[in-house]
Design an enzyme around this catalytic site. Sequence first.
Site: not given
Ligand code: FAD
Lengths: 456, 318
Positions: A33, A49, A51
């Site tokens: 990370e 949320i 959903h």
């Molecule tokens: C405003 C908003 C409201 C939302 N509300 C909801 C909701 O109410 N309910 C719901 O179900 N979903 C919701 N979502 C969607 C949900 O938040 C996302 O789908 C989810 O958080 C995505 O998680 P992730 O782990 O895939 O991505 P991330 O949380 O972005 O995790 C990816 C990680 O990879 C790291 N990374 C990137 N590149 C590198 C690298 N080269 N080396 C090391 N680390 C790296 C980043 O720093 C990051 O921490 C919402 C999204 C937004 C923007």
Amino acid sequence: MSKYDVLIIGGGVTGTSIARELSRYKLEIAILEKEEELAFGVSKSNSGIIHPGTQNPPSSLKGKLCVQGNLLTRKIAKELGVDFKEVGELIVIFKEEDMPRLLEIKKEAEALGIPKLKIVDKKWLAKHEPNLNKDIIAALYAPSAGIKKEFGNLPRFHIGAVSDNKDPNQIFESRFVINAAGLYADEISAMVGINDFKITPRKGEEYLLDKKLAKLTNHLIFPLPSPTSNGILVIKTSDGNPMIGPTAEDQIDKQDKSTTEAGMKKVLENVQRIVPKISKDNIIAYFAGLRPVSGKDFIIRHEDKVPGFISVAGIQSPGLTAAPAIALLVVKLLKQNGLALKKKILFFHKHRKPTVHLFAMPVEKAKALTKKDPAYGDIVCRCEMVSAKEIRDAIKRGAKTLDGIKFRTRCQSGRCHGGFCTTRAMKILAEELAMPLTEVTKRGKGSEIIKESRKQ
Amino acid sequence: MIKRELIVVGGGPAGMAAALSAYENGVKDILLLERDQFLGGILNQCIHTGFGLQHFKEDLTGPEFADRLIIKIKAIKADKAIEVSLQSFVVKLTDRKVVTYLKPGKFEEVQAKAIIMATGCRERTREMIPIPGDRPAGIFSAGLAQKMINIEGWLPGKEVVIIGSGDIGLIMARRFTLEGAKVKAVVEIQKESRGLVRNIVQCVQDFDIPLYFRHKIKRIIGHDRVEKVEVVAVDENLNEKPETAFDITCDTVLVSVGLIPENELIEMAGAEIEDLNTTSIPGIFSCGNSYKVYDLADSVTRDSEKAGKQAAEYLKRI
Ligand SMILES: Cc1cc2nc3c(=O)[nH]c(=O)nc-3n(C[C@H](O)[C@H](O)[C@H](O)COP(=O)(O)OP(=O)(O)OC[C@H]3O[C@@H](n4cnc5c(N)ncnc54)[C@H](O)[C@@H]3O)c2cc1C
Ligand SMILES: Cc1cc2nc3c(=O)[nH]c(=O)nc-3n(C[C@H](O)[C@H](O)[C@H](O)COP(=O)(O)OP(=O)(O)OC[C@H]3O[C@@H](n4cnc5c(N)ncnc54)[C@H](O)[C@@H]3O)c2cc1C
């Protein structure tokens, strides 16, 4: 060089959920990370949320994973001691001519297996949601929608013991690599020659309202969905403060999480149509997040061109809800591609003790606890009444920054926005992590709070 | 449950003045609860002079002003006449005048016949104006920055833009300058300052700090730490004149846009603030900055002495 069975790039909800699922087996796993703490990427700014899965086509992967994730989240929330409340959602319509579309959404949702859906009429709405616009004629009610406490926090709890590795420029070697890099998943995939998807950041601005409006709505209230988003909604949160938003604007910059005047105007206009009572003066805080969007659906697949490489990309909304289901799917893909899964017998720490908040328990118990541990009586954050003990506990659980403390304890997130408690929270952080005060940050390197400390 | 005649919540000038005057008017069983480790309230961080000109006919610093009251309280020898309990944070007040407070190792409930709330005020924040843009480190309320510099000995920033030209904003402009930081501008949306003339002269003009009236901060920009602010002129109706927009680079934004009485406990008891120092519940009083926002600690002290007398009279009546 360190050798692993599985390497996960990205410690957001997706990556950490996968890690937790994999930690049931005898495997060496690492999460890489780039941020100071877990879930500081996209996952930091979700609405909390869970959903039910409505508003997704029955053929979509995200629809299926959302429905499954909704069920799994309840179980995981219990295991990890996180509050989950089933509040239900309402998708409202204003015109009779929108009824066919609402019925279609209901039919699609039923095909996905979402339970207990029904259309409710004006009379039902007047009784259960007195603050709604009286022009609303009906709604689709999905009771299985939920909210969870401490938004953004569940993922951080997914993994039990984490050992931090601060050594720069290390080489990690592994048979399997999972790309769960959120907004940067396209760039990571491109490194191994996979170029068939691009991630577009889609900004969502959210506005938090005063706790005094805690009873504004009893459900999550959605308008009829539009092509680019599920719409701007009125969100009930378990902390009491209603939240309104989010917007949905595509942009190029993967770092720009600024809020805008136009965004605020748009959010207000949209929610005032649903709940006319809401005004600009009710806003007490705001933020924006970026959804990692690639087409209309999630991309979760083993890249046959690069054996051992799994892409988990385009995890837009409802990624938070779907995360536990995404994890199961990824484990299945790993198994299909040759990873041997042997269950641990003793060492999977499924449960985690819930956090202790003095004001969420009966008075007699609170009295006994303050007597036993004086630090509970030492209140640091006066708006949210967070004690020194809770802050120290949060640091032991992984908080390294002021935001990390805020997201875990609510310290600095009340009415005064840290006016009273910031200095004390900084001192506790510096003391617990044995670092100079000048190195205390808001959310990682570059966001140091003060420039100099002149006291010896 | 422990019972007391009078509980005073808050040990700033308001609470101290109220407790002293209640004592002088015959109340001999007073519990003064203060959240902090010291008495004095916000005065402890106001190390500039200008206090006490009316009340003590002397030019004092904030801590000196507080000290005058603290000495008087300490001089009272009668047991429990004014019992001061520090690190005692009141978390609950009921209409039956039960006060719940926490102190390290203790969770207490005490019932009083009369209560004076003197909990002071808090500052309005960036979120309340509201200013759009990024949310980096380096945005402070003026009072927080004052505490960092004067109490903790920290320098929060080196290139500062201050929003608001009230007394606290002006005083902080001088304070940052004296600490070696550069104050690049004080930006005020109104056509003049609410602050004292002496503060405009001594804190801003004497240091050649640019003071922009009829201007507002349109946006805060910065990824991790504040990098710059966008400033724009406004007309009499406060509408922006877009062609006038310009940027100021800085690493710190100080928000000094007013104070709000801290009345959450009174609201919790179901009471409302009424005429000078009284609330809708007989026997529950409110004074100092929790009653209304005062400009001067002198006026706080004067009006809070009345509150002490009002409480003493109430206790004689019931
Ligand atoms: C405003 C908003 C409201 C939302 N509300 C909801 C909701 O109410 N309910 C719901 O179900 N979903 C919701 N979502 C969607 C949900 O938040 C996302 O789908 C989810 O958080 C995505 O998680 P992730 O782990 O895939 O991505 P991330 O949380 O972005 O995790 C990816 C990680 O990879 C790291 N990374 C990137 N590149 C590198 C690298 N080269 N080396 C090391 N680390 C790296 C980043 O720093 C990051 O921490 C919402 C999204 C937004 C923007
Ligand atoms: C940042 C700032 C700077 C100021 N600078 C000046 C100045 O330069 N000159 C000037 O004349 N005036 C100044 N003022 C105005 C100043 O507040 C008043 O002059 C005066 O100090 C107000 O007295 P008070 O006792 O009402 O409030 P305070 O001095 O704020 O005292 C309130 C006390 O109540 C305590 N308290 C609050 N809640 C609880 C609780 N729940 N339980 C227990 N204790 C509690 C607090 O810890 C505090 O000690 C300033 C105000 C602020 C906020």
